[in-house]
Scaffold this active site. Structure first.
Site, PDB file in Angstrom:
ATOM      1  N   CYS A  92       0.942  -1.250  -0.168  1.00  0.00           N
ATOM      2  CA  CYS A  92       0.042   0.069   0.048  1.00  0.00           C
ATOM      3  C   CYS A  92       0.775   1.398  -0.067  1.00  0.00           C
ATOM      4  CB  CYS A  92      -0.871  -0.090   1.299  1.00  0.00           C
ATOM      5  SG  CYS A  92      -2.176  -1.347   1.161  1.00  0.00           S
TER       6      CYS A  92
HETATM    7  C1  BEZ Z   1       0.751  -4.837   1.619  1.00  0.00           C
HETATM    8  O1  BEZ Z   1       0.061  -3.883   1.651  1.00  0.00           O
HETATM    9  O2  BEZ Z   1       1.682  -4.989   1.587  1.00  0.00           O
HETATM   10  C2  BEZ Z   1      -0.186  -6.125   2.077  1.00  0.00           C
HETATM   11  C3  BEZ Z   1      -1.422  -5.427   2.910  1.00  0.00           C
HETATM   12  C4  BEZ Z   1      -2.210  -6.761   3.334  1.00  0.00           C
HETATM   13  C5  BEZ Z   1      -1.960  -8.009   2.994  1.00  0.00           C
HETATM   14  C6  BEZ Z   1      -0.730  -8.186   2.331  1.00  0.00           C
HETATM   15  C7  BEZ Z   1      -0.007  -7.512   1.797  1.00  0.00           C
END
Ligand code: BEZ
Length: 265
Positions: A92
């Site tokens: 994110c």
């Molecule tokens: C991420 O943004 O890296 C992420 C968020 C939730 C689950 C897996 C990855």
């Protein structure tokens, strides 16, 4: 001898509120009346939720720039509304940084950006410092909505049925809706948490949508901005000559049907 009992049951449910994992799910209810039991099986059919052609709900929520009412925020622009599983997560952080890097490109195309994550505004404001540190030189100049009660992600069809936070609450998927100035959803992406989106692809599809709205064209497979487009099938040869004075090339096909017509707009 006991008289037969007539039992009237009226059932109503709102299928759009069903969040079953499978396409259909059975639920059996047991009603008891004196010595009899009646079993009723409910079959709920999963509805697709918000999809292309629908008006995006006019949700209202706190954001990093104050309260936002979605339709007012969109105004007469196009909009890209995109959700994220959570603040302070690796993928994110890279995605919001990329959006910040591309925000001028979207602005030039008359598009407003709006991020959404379920954490609260104070968390978003702290997280922006990390995003800007990661994407050096870029400012998160678009708002990020907060949805701590997870009401908006349901209305916008952004719930990831697989991802849960530490309290067992649903998290958003990497959903992205492109909305036209008429507030209708024209394109949606739905990615799982493990796959970050490609912002070049977002720019590409936006350019395709905007061109298709302006001209009677569509964009073929693997089309990139600047490549030839195809003339829409509903356009007759006479209309095509009038609409595309720059000319067009018709592909000679075994069927001899002259439907694959390339031009540049
Ligand atoms: C991420 O943004 O890296 C992420 C968020 C939730 C689950 C897996 C990855």
């Amino acid at each position: 001898m006991q008289q037969p009992t007539t039992l009237y049951i009226t059932l109503s449910f709102n299928p759009s509120l069903c969040t079953t994992k499978k396409a259909t799910q059975k639920k059996t209810l047991r009603f008891c009346c004196h010595n009899c039991s009646v079993f009723v099986t409910l079959l709920s059919v999963k509805m697709p939720g918000l999809t292309i052609g629908d008006t995006i709900p006019n949700v209202e929520a706190e954001s990093t720039i104050g309260k936002i009412k979605l339709h007012d925020y969109i105004g007469n622009s196009w909009a890209i509304v995109f959700s994220h599983p959570g603040d302070f997560t690796p993928v994110c952080t890279t995605e919001l940084g990329k959006m910040a890097e591309y925000s001028k490109v979207f602005e030039e195309k008359g598009v407003k950006l709006l991020g959404l994550s379920c954490d609260d505004v104070s968390s978003h404001l702290e997280w922006i410092k990390d995003i800007e540190a990661y994407s050096a030189g870029c400012k998160v100049d678009y708002p990020i909505m907060a949805d701590p009660k997870r009401e908006i992600i349901k209305q916008l069809n952004m719930v990831d049925p697989e991802e849960k936070d530490s309290s067992g609450n649903n998290l958003p998927s990497r959903a992205l809706h492109i909305v036209g100035p008429d507030k209708k959803v024209v394109l949606s992406f739905l990615y799982p948490a493990t796959t970050g989106r490609d912002m070049d692809e977002v720019v590409r599809v936006l350019e395709s949508l905007q061109k298709a709205k302006k001209h009677k064209i569509a964009t073929p497979a693997n089309w990139k901005p600047g490549d030839d487009v195809v003339i829409s099938p509903g356009v007759s040869q006479e209309e095509a000559e009038r609409m595309f004075p720059q000319g067009y090339k018709t592909k000679d096909l075994p069927s001899k049907k002259e439907y694959l017509r390339f031009t540049n707009v």
